[in-house]
Motif scaffolding. Structure first.
Motif, short mmCIF file in Angstrom:
data_model
loop_
_atom_site.label_atom_id
_atom_site.label_comp_id
_atom_site.label_asym_id
_atom_site.label_seq_id
_atom_site.Cartn_x
_atom_site.Cartn_y
_atom_site.Cartn_z
N GLY A 182 52.01 43.27 39.60
CA GLY A 182 51.14 44.08 39.13
C GLY A 182 51.48 44.32 37.43
O GLY A 182 51.02 44.95 36.96
N ALA A 183 53.04 44.41 37.50
CA ALA A 183 53.40 44.56 35.82
C ALA A 183 52.59 43.92 35.04
O ALA A 183 52.55 44.58 33.79
CB ALA A 183 55.11 44.10 36.30
N ASN A 184 52.64 42.52 34.78
CA ASN A 184 52.13 41.74 34.07
C ASN A 184 50.63 42.28 33.81
O ASN A 184 49.92 42.06 32.15
CB ASN A 184 52.30 40.75 34.25
N ASP A 185 50.28 42.81 34.94
CA ASP A 185 48.56 43.29 34.64
C ASP A 185 48.91 43.89 33.78
O ASP A 185 47.98 44.39 32.73
CB ASP A 185 48.16 43.76 35.59
N GLY A 186 49.47 44.84 34.12
CA GLY A 186 49.43 46.59 33.35
C GLY A 186 50.02 46.17 31.60
O GLY A 186 49.47 46.49 30.79
N LEU A 187 50.92 45.41 31.81
CA LEU A 187 51.80 44.64 30.32
C LEU A 187 50.49 44.45 29.30
O LEU A 187 50.38 44.32 28.25
CB LEU A 187 53.19 44.33 30.56
N ARG A 188 49.76 44.07 29.84
CA ARG A 188 48.66 43.00 29.21
C ARG A 188 47.24 43.95 29.29
O ARG A 188 46.09 42.88 28.78
CB ARG A 188 47.92 41.70 29.92
N GLY A 189 47.11 45.18 29.99
CA GLY A 189 46.66 46.13 30.08
C GLY A 189 44.87 45.50 30.80
O GLY A 189 44.11 45.97 29.88
N PHE A 190 44.84 45.34 31.35
CA PHE A 190 44.11 44.60 32.87
C PHE A 190 43.50 45.92 32.75
O PHE A 190 44.18 46.94 33.57
CB PHE A 190 44.90 44.09 33.65
N LYS A 191 42.58 46.35 32.92
CA LYS A 191 41.12 47.37 33.85
C LYS A 191 42.20 47.51 35.31
O LYS A 191 42.30 46.09 36.03
CB LYS A 191 39.91 46.86 34.71
N PRO A 192 42.80 48.67 35.75
CA PRO A 192 43.00 48.77 36.81
C PRO A 192 41.92 48.05 38.05
O PRO A 192 42.91 48.26 38.77
CB PRO A 192 43.24 50.45 37.03
N ASN A 193 40.65 49.03 37.98
CA ASN A 193 39.92 48.26 38.88
C ASN A 193 40.41 46.88 39.12
O ASN A 193 40.02 46.64 40.83
CB ASN A 193 38.74 48.73 38.67
N LEU A 194 40.35 46.58 38.50
CA LEU A 194 40.58 44.74 39.09
C LEU A 194 41.56 44.31 39.01
O LEU A 194 41.93 43.56 40.58
CB LEU A 194 40.36 43.41 37.23
N VAL A 195 42.66 45.60 38.65
CA VAL A 195 44.51 45.01 39.90
C VAL A 195 43.76 45.23 41.11
O VAL A 195 44.85 45.16 41.72
CB VAL A 195 45.73 45.86 38.47
N LYS A 196 43.31 46.58 41.48
CA LYS A 196 43.84 47.09 42.72
C LYS A 196 42.37 46.00 43.77
O LYS A 196 42.95 45.59 44.39
CB LYS A 196 42.47 48.25 42.38
N ASP A 197 41.83 45.73 43.15
CA ASP A 197 41.19 44.32 43.19
C ASP A 197 41.61 43.32 43.82
O ASP A 197 41.97 42.09 45.30
CB ASP A 197 39.49 44.28 42.92
N ASN A 198 42.26 42.94 42.80
CA ASN A 198 43.22 41.64 43.53
C ASN A 198 44.31 42.22 44.50
O ASN A 198 44.72 41.24 45.28
CB ASN A 198 44.09 40.98 42.35
N LEU A 199 45.53 42.98 44.24
CA LEU A 199 45.84 43.82 45.74
C LEU A 199 44.95 43.78 46.78
O LEU A 199 46.04 43.47 47.35
CB LEU A 199 46.67 44.99 45.25
N ASN A 200 44.19 45.06 47.03
CA ASN A 200 43.90 44.22 47.85
C ASN A 200 43.08 43.31 48.77
O ASN A 200 43.15 43.06 50.27
CB ASN A 200 42.11 45.71 47.52
N GLU A 201 43.33 42.26 47.76
CA GLU A 201 42.20 41.19 48.85
C GLU A 201 43.79 40.37 49.20
O GLU A 201 43.41 39.66 50.06
CB GLU A 201 42.05 39.90 47.85
N ILE A 202 45.04 40.58 48.57
CA ILE A 202 46.29 39.85 48.80
C ILE A 202 46.24 40.55 49.99
O ILE A 202 47.12 39.99 50.70
CB ILE A 202 47.05 40.24 47.68
N ILE A 203 46.20 41.94 50.28
CA ILE A 203 46.73 42.44 51.50
C ILE A 203 46.04 42.31 52.22
O ILE A 203 46.62 41.96 53.48
CB ILE A 203 46.45 44.37 51.95
N SER A 204 44.82 41.98 52.10
CA SER A 204 43.68 41.52 53.17
C SER A 204 43.31 40.35 53.73
O SER A 204 43.67 39.65 55.03
CB SER A 204 41.97 41.55 52.80
N LEU A 205 44.05 39.48 52.70
CA LEU A 205 44.28 37.68 53.38
C LEU A 205 45.88 37.59 54.31
O LEU A 205 45.90 36.96 55.44
CB LEU A 205 44.38 37.17 51.94
#
Length: 201
Positions: free
Chosen positions: A93-116
Motif C-alpha cells: 500500500g505504501a507505493n499506492d499512497g505515494l502515487r496518490g491512488f484512490k483509497p477505494n482502489l487500494v481498499k478493494d485490492n487489499l480486500n481481494e488479497i485477503i479474500s484469496l
C-alpha cells in the motif's frame, strides 16, 4: 547404527510435519531494498521465531520493490498455488499512497488479497501502512483507515507499521528517508516475530 538412522529420519519427518509456511507479500520495505536478500528482515524472521519463540516456520518472501496492491493481487494466485502458505503477511500500500491512488482502489485490492488468501486456507496478517502527511490530512486519514477497517471486517490480525519505530533512528534509515538500512533489519525481524507469534498455530 539403525537406531541412529531411525532417529534422524524421525527428526526430519517431525520437522516436515510441524513446519508452517509464511508468505510475505510486500514491497521494498520487505524486499531487502539496496541490500542482500539474506540481510532482509523476512530472511531473518525464521531464526528469530525459532530462537525466541521455539517455533519452526519457513518464510517465502514474495516482496518486490515498487509493488502496489494491484501488483500483489495479480501475482498472489500463483504464489499460493506454488507455496500453499499457512500464513500470509500483507505489507502493501505504501507505493499506492505515494502515487496518490484512490483509497477505494487500494481498499478493494487489499480486500481481494485477503479474500484469496483466506479462501486458500491461510491465516492472514495485515500490516498497517501510513504515508507522509504532506499528502493532505483528508487523504492520509482515509488511507490510514483502510487497514483497521479491513482487519475488522475480515477478522484478520492488524500488525503495527514497523517503519514508525525505525524512522525515529536516523542511523537506521537510508538517505531517501523511506527505507530502513541493513542495520535495522534484525530489529524489524524481532518486532514482526513478536507481533505474529501469539497468532501462530
Amino acid at each position: 547404527m539403525i537406531r541412529k538412522i531411525s532417529f534422524v529420519l524421525f527428526l526430519i519427518l517431525s520437522f516436515a510435519v510441524h513446519s508452517k509456511t509464511l508468505l510475505v507479500l510486500g514491497d521494498s520495505l520487505s524486499a531487502g531494498y539496496n541490500m542482500s536478500i539474506e540481510q532482509s528482515w523476512p530472511s531473518l524472521l525464521p531464526n528469530v521465531i525459532s530462537q525466541e519463540h521455539n517455533q519452526t516456520i519457513e518464510v517465502i518472501n514474495g516482496s518486490v520493490s515498487g509493488d502496489t496492491t494491484g501488483n500483489g493481487l495479480a501475482k498472489l494466485p500463483a504464489l499460493i498455488e506454488q507455496h500453499t502458505p499457512d500464513y500470509v503477511l500483507v505489507e502493501l500500500g505504501a507505493n499506492d499512497g505515494l502515487r496518490g491512488f484512490k483509497p477505494n482502489l487500494v481498499k478493494d485490492n487489499l480486500n481481494e488479497i485477503i479474500s484469496l488468501s483466506q479462501s486458500s486456507g491461510a491465516k492472514v496478517f495485515l500490516m498497517q501502512i501510513r504515508i507522509p502527511p504532506n499528502y493532505g490530512k483528508r487523504y492520509t486519514q482515509l488511507f490510514e483507515n483502510i487497514y483497521p477497517d479491513l482487519a475488522h471486517s475480515n477478522q484478520v490480525t492488524l500488525v503495527p507499521f514497523f517503519l514508525e519505530h525505525v524512522i525515529q533512528r536516523a542511523d537506521w534509515m537510508m538517505d531517501d528517508g523511506l527505507h530502513p538500512k541493513a542495520q535495522a533489519q534484525p530489529w524489524i525481524a524481532e518486532f514482526v516475530a513478536n507481533q505474529l507469534q501469539p497468532h501462530l498455530d
